[in-house]
Scaffold this motif. Structure first.
Motif, PDB file in Angstrom:
ATOM      1  N   PRO A 310      -1.465 -38.497  25.658  1.00 36.09           N
ATOM      2  CA  PRO A 310      -0.420 -39.106  26.500  1.00 36.09           C
ATOM      3  C   PRO A 310      -0.940 -40.370  27.184  1.00 36.09           C
ATOM      4  CG  PRO A 310      -0.616 -36.742  26.913  1.00 36.09           C
ATOM      5  CD  PRO A 310      -1.799 -37.141  26.083  1.00 36.09           C
ATOM      6  N   THR A 311      -0.156 -41.436  27.118  1.00 38.19           N
ATOM      7  CA  THR A 311      -0.542 -42.678  27.784  1.00 38.19           C
ATOM      8  C   THR A 311       0.328 -42.943  29.008  1.00 38.19           C
ATOM      9  OG1 THR A 311       0.924 -43.939  26.318  1.00 38.19           O
ATOM     10  CG2 THR A 311      -1.387 -43.721  25.667  1.00 38.19           C
ATOM     11  N   ILE A 312       1.441 -42.226  29.109  1.00 36.42           N
ATOM     12  CA  ILE A 312       2.278 -42.354  30.299  1.00 36.42           C
ATOM     13  C   ILE A 312       2.618 -40.969  30.825  1.00 36.42           C
ATOM     14  CG2 ILE A 312       3.324 -44.541  29.580  1.00 36.42           C
ATOM     15  CD1 ILE A 312       5.859 -42.934  28.878  1.00 36.42           C
ATOM     16  N   ALA A 313       2.867 -40.907  32.091  1.00 33.12           N
ATOM     17  CA  ALA A 313       3.341 -39.674  32.711  1.00 33.12           C
ATOM     18  C   ALA A 313       4.704 -39.971  33.314  1.00 33.12           C
ATOM     19  CB  ALA A 313       2.368 -39.205  33.788  1.00 33.12           C
ATOM     20  N   VAL A 314       5.590 -39.007  33.241  1.00 34.08           N
ATOM     21  CA  VAL A 314       6.953 -39.185  33.741  1.00 34.08           C
ATOM     22  C   VAL A 314       7.086 -38.445  35.069  1.00 34.08           C
ATOM     23  CG1 VAL A 314       9.395 -38.783  33.277  1.00 34.08           C
ATOM     24  CG2 VAL A 314       7.856 -39.446  31.421  1.00 34.08           C
ATOM     25  N   GLU A 315       7.594 -39.151  36.075  1.00 30.48           N
ATOM     26  CA  GLU A 315       7.765 -38.564  37.400  1.00 30.48           C
ATOM     27  C   GLU A 315       9.187 -38.800  37.895  1.00 30.48           C
ATOM     28  OE1 GLU A 315       4.812 -40.157  39.985  1.00 30.48           O
ATOM     29  OE2 GLU A 315       3.124 -39.225  38.907  1.00 30.48           O
ATOM     30  N   PRO A 316       9.660 -37.973  38.821  1.00 33.07           N
ATOM     31  CA  PRO A 316      11.014 -38.167  39.366  1.00 33.07           C
ATOM     32  C   PRO A 316      11.101 -39.490  40.131  1.00 33.07           C
ATOM     33  CG  PRO A 316      10.146 -35.993  39.913  1.00 33.07           C
ATOM     34  CD  PRO A 316       9.001 -36.782  39.373  1.00 33.07           C
ATOM     35  N   PRO A 317      12.319 -40.017  40.294  1.00 29.77           N
ATOM     36  CA  PRO A 317      12.477 -41.253  41.075  1.00 29.77           C
ATOM     37  C   PRO A 317      12.077 -41.027  42.531  1.00 29.77           C
ATOM     38  CG  PRO A 317      14.605 -40.272  40.586  1.00 29.77           C
ATOM     39  CD  PRO A 317      13.607 -39.509  39.786  1.00 29.77           C
ATOM     40  N   ARG A 318      11.639 -42.104  43.182  1.00 35.42           N
ATOM     41  CA  ARG A 318      11.219 -41.982  44.584  1.00 35.42           C
ATOM     42  C   ARG A 318      12.403 -41.641  45.488  1.00 35.42           C
ATOM     43  NH1 ARG A 318       7.673 -46.277  42.993  1.00 35.42           N
ATOM     44  NH2 ARG A 318       5.483 -45.665  43.260  1.00 35.42           N
ATOM     45  N   THR A 319      13.583 -42.150  45.146  1.00 38.22           N
ATOM     46  CA  THR A 319      14.797 -41.854  45.926  1.00 38.22           C
ATOM     47  C   THR A 319      15.801 -41.180  44.996  1.00 38.22           C
ATOM     48  OG1 THR A 319      15.614 -44.091  45.446  1.00 38.22           O
ATOM     49  CG2 THR A 319      14.458 -43.751  47.529  1.00 38.22           C
ATOM     50  N   PRO A 320      15.876 -39.849  45.018  1.00 35.34           N
ATOM     51  CA  PRO A 320      16.737 -39.115  44.076  1.00 35.34           C
ATOM     52  C   PRO A 320      18.221 -39.174  44.406  1.00 35.34           C
ATOM     53  CG  PRO A 320      15.667 -37.592  45.573  1.00 35.34           C
ATOM     54  CD  PRO A 320      15.100 -38.947  45.885  1.00 35.34           C
ATOM     55  N   GLN A 321      18.592 -39.721  45.578  1.00 31.59           N
ATOM     56  CA  GLN A 321      20.006 -39.686  45.977  1.00 31.59           C
ATOM     57  C   GLN A 321      20.906 -40.429  45.002  1.00 31.59           C
ATOM     58  OE1 GLN A 321      17.483 -40.557  47.915  1.00 31.59           O
ATOM     59  NE2 GLN A 321      17.402 -38.985  49.545  1.00 31.59           N
ATOM     60  N   GLN A 322      20.423 -41.571  44.464  1.00 34.09           N
ATOM     61  CA  GLN A 322      21.238 -42.352  43.531  1.00 34.09           C
ATOM     62  C   GLN A 322      21.550 -41.539  42.275  1.00 34.09           C
ATOM     63  OE1 GLN A 322      19.299 -45.755  41.772  1.00 34.09           O
ATOM     64  NE2 GLN A 322      21.192 -46.929  41.629  1.00 34.09           N
ATOM     65  N   MET A 323      20.560 -40.814  41.769  1.00 30.34           N
ATOM     66  CA  MET A 323      20.748 -39.971  40.591  1.00 30.34           C
ATOM     67  C   MET A 323      21.704 -38.822  40.904  1.00 30.34           C
ATOM     68  SD  MET A 323      19.853 -39.564  37.396  1.00 30.34           S
ATOM     69  CE  MET A 323      19.496 -38.318  36.141  1.00 30.34           C
ATOM     70  N   GLU A 324      21.585 -38.254  42.071  1.00 27.30           N
ATOM     71  CA  GLU A 324      22.467 -37.142  42.458  1.00 27.30           C
ATOM     72  C   GLU A 324      23.915 -37.589  42.537  1.00 27.30           C
ATOM     73  OE1 GLU A 324      20.722 -35.912  46.090  1.00 27.30           O
ATOM     74  OE2 GLU A 324      18.983 -34.924  45.141  1.00 27.30           O
ATOM     75  N   ARG A 325      24.164 -38.784  43.120  1.00 28.17           N
ATOM     76  CA  ARG A 325      25.540 -39.293  43.205  1.00 28.17           C
ATOM     77  C   ARG A 325      26.116 -39.545  41.816  1.00 28.17           C
ATOM     78  NH1 ARG A 325      23.425 -42.385  47.556  1.00 28.17           N
ATOM     79  NH2 ARG A 325      23.182 -44.189  46.157  1.00 28.17           N
ATOM     80  N   ALA A 326      25.297 -40.091  40.910  1.00 23.77           N
ATOM     81  CA  ALA A 326      25.781 -40.399  39.568  1.00 23.77           C
ATOM     82  C   ALA A 326      26.159 -39.138  38.797  1.00 23.77           C
ATOM     83  CB  ALA A 326      24.717 -41.184  38.801  1.00 23.77           C
ATOM     84  N   VAL A 327      25.321 -38.084  38.921  1.00 23.77           N
ATOM     85  CA  VAL A 327      25.621 -36.834  38.218  1.00 23.77           C
ATOM     86  C   VAL A 327      26.902 -36.213  38.767  1.00 23.77           C
ATOM     87  CG1 VAL A 327      24.824 -34.472  37.805  1.00 23.77           C
ATOM     88  CG2 VAL A 327      23.241 -36.384  37.533  1.00 23.77           C
ATOM     89  N   LYS A 328      27.093 -36.276  40.074  1.00 27.16           N
ATOM     90  CA  LYS A 328      28.352 -35.785  40.649  1.00 27.16           C
ATOM     91  C   LYS A 328      29.529 -36.608  40.155  1.00 27.16           C
ATOM     92  CE  LYS A 328      26.214 -33.881  44.833  1.00 27.16           C
ATOM     93  NZ  LYS A 328      26.048 -34.011  46.304  1.00 27.16           N
TER      94      LYS A 328
END
Length: 561
Positions: A310-328
């Motif tokens: 693996p050359t990259i690691a995937v992590e959650p966004p620093r501010t998850p609120q934007q993702m939460e609003r979009a999924v809703k």
């Protein structure tokens, strides 16, 4: 019945005792496991496997299965900082492990190399089960003495009615050599790399002609397989000239086929396994394990040994609120389209769905676009069939070429949800806006540079221990060089497209293979074609060295066999 233990009709529960399945794992190729064997492994509570086949069978066992070790480490060696010697458990100790697990009411799988019907230790353990009244069954496997010659391109049926005999040279007596030496049939000898020359001399002494053809195969059915063709009288000299030295890890089992059966003379034509285009090549795959899985499987089909870094690691966004609003917003009908440009984007949305108790039904009424075959496959696995996949180049630009402009008559909603990485380019967003769409450009995940691989991997990368490396993006080039250093100049560099190739060249790498299409599958195909051409050129030049790593200074002196 223990409700936590898997149960199938093929392996019924037992009221008083457990159950033992004696399972043949074949000579080493994981693909030689039978369907019945996979069934048994999936139902096992305890997996007791020979060290040689533990990795072969463990992948089919359920999570949490108990796997007792059949070897004991030499603690003094470990403490002294030298290679650890592992001593096999005595037969009685292994049998006690099997019996103890079965007495506790558990379902035991006892896996052996080859076929259990040809394994004397397994036969003793079966007898112990029968004596104690513990039910058992036998799942046959491909016998080593039959499977290895087939993979070496040495059929055992030279002529109709040919006599074929099997001998274990490690247990053969003088009387045995006299009997088989007087015969002119085909002889399959189980020996070790260190003792096969002595076995050939025994056969000559017993009456076989010194010019009788002989093939010797080590590590049969695996990508480490190697076969030598000689005669009973010349095999010792062949080993000496080839500097085939005793292995530092101990005796290596081999299968030798002796006899005037015609196939030995044409082994090169019949050698379907060792002649695969990338046979034995160590190929570095610098992607995450999830992304590399299908690519590694394809490379194995060409005979390669993939090594995933693996050359990259995937992590959650620093501010998850934007993702939460979009999924809703997906659920409330805010979007006409959702566009996935990577497998990681699919994974990020899927995880957010699971967090909210949603599933693929939440996509009802929403059009779904996907870039790349792997992204589309991840959506299908999730239960979503993409409505739009680029017909040409699998990229943001290719997606824009096929994306319809916003039409207020046919499109009740003008908004697109674009979940993506934090470092993604603005190409897709700008193109969609130009087509009349409003875009919610949402950071679904962050990509960060992975930790450096183990030291031995870094040394192999820089020292020419890998035959090829596959670069699937510019970031994999930058990140690999950053965490592990530049690949050695003997290593074949294969790139997925012109942009990736340019980045590789900027880092001082020579690009040998360029995929005709921006697809990981096509990239692997291109490397296989390169390997086949390289092998053919070497054969025409009368050379026996095909792998790039064998050409680095000192490589021929470091024998792996």
């Amino acid at each position: 019945m223990n409700p936590t233990r898997p149960n199938t009709s093929a392996f019924p529960a037992v009221a008083v005792h457990g159950h033992v399945t004696f399972l043949g794992a074949g000579p080493g190729d994981p693909g030689l496991l039978t369907l019945r064997a996979v069934e048994a492994l999936a139902a096992a509570d305890v997996l007791i496997a020979e060290p040689e086949v533990l990795d072969v069978v463990r992948t089919h066992a359920r999570a949490g299965v108990d796997t007792p070790q059949l070897t004991v480490a030499d603690d003094l060696s470990a403490a002294a900082g030298v290679p650890v010697i592992r001593t096999p458990l005595a037969l009685n100790d292994v049998a006690n492990l099997v019996m103890e697990a079965a007495r506790s009411g558990r379902r035991v799988v006892r896996a052996v190399t080859g076929d259990p019907g040809l394994d004397g230790n397994a036969a003793e353990e079966m007898l112990a089960c029968a004596t104690e009244g513990i039910p058992f069954e036998v799942v046959p496997g491909v016998a080593t003495a039959v499977g290895v010659p087939a993979y070496a391109g040495v059929p055992l049926s030279g002529k109709l009615g040919a006599d074929v005999r099997f001998v274990d040279a490690r247990n053969a007596s003088a009387r045995c050599w006299s009997e088989v030496g007087a015969s002119d049939g085909i002889l399959v000898v189980s020996a070790t790399l260190e003792t096969v020359s002595a076995a050939a001399a025994e056969l000559v002494s017993a009456g076989r002609k010194p010019d009788t053809p002989l093939t010797v195969t080590v590590a049969g059915t695996t990508t480490r397989q190697r076969t030598w063709s000689a005669t009973l009288g010349t095999i010792a000299q062949v080993f000496k000239q080839g500097k085939i030295l005793p292995s530092p890890e101990g005796s290596r089992p081999v299968i030798a086929v002796v006899g005037e059966h015609g196939a030995a003379a044409r082994r090169e034509e019949l050698s379907w396994f060792e002649s695969k285009p990338l046979f034995g090549w160590r190929v570095l795959v610098p992607r995450t394990k999830e992304q590399a899985a299908s690519l590694s499987d394809q490379l194995r089909s060409y005979g390669a040994v993939p090594h995933e870094v693996p050359t990259i690691a995937v992590e959650p966004p620093r501010t998850p609120q934007q993702m939460e609003r979009a999924v809703k917003g997906l659920v409330t009908g805010r979007y006409e389209w959702i566009a996935f440009t990577s497998v990681n984007a699919v994974k990020a949305v899927r995880e957010k769905f699971e967090e909210y108790g949603l599933d693929a039904r939440a996509f009802a009424g929403i059009k779904v676009a996907a870039v790349g075959e792997q992204t589309a496959a991840a959506l299908v696995e999730f239960g979503v069939k993409p409505d739009l996949v680029p017909s040409g180049e699998q990229s943001a630009a290719g997606l824009l070429e096929d994306w319809p402009p916003y039409d207020p008559v046919f499109d009740p909603i003008d908004r697109v949800f674009l979940p993506r990485a934090d470092i993604a380019t603005e190409t897709l967003v700008a193109g969609l806006i130009e087509l009349g769409w409003e875009v919610d450009d949402v950071t679904a995940y962050r990509t960060v540079r992975a930790s450096p691989p183990p030291q031995d991997t870094r040394e192999a990368i820089k020292g020419g221990g890998f035959d090829a490396v596959l670069f699937t993006s510019s970031s994999t080039v930058r990140n690999l060089v950053g965490i592990a250093g530049k690949p050695h100049n003997v290593t074949v560099i294969a790139c997925i497209g012109p942009a990736t190739a340019k980045t590789a060249e900027e880092h001082g790498l020579r690009v040998d293979v360029l995929s005709p299409e921006p697809s990981v599958g096509k990239l692997a195909e291109a490397l296989a074609e390169y390997g086949a051409a390289r092998r053919e050129a070497a054969k025409e030049a009368g050379e026996s060295v095909y792998r790039p790593s064998e050409r680095r200074p000192g490589a021929r002196r470091r024998r792996t066999t």
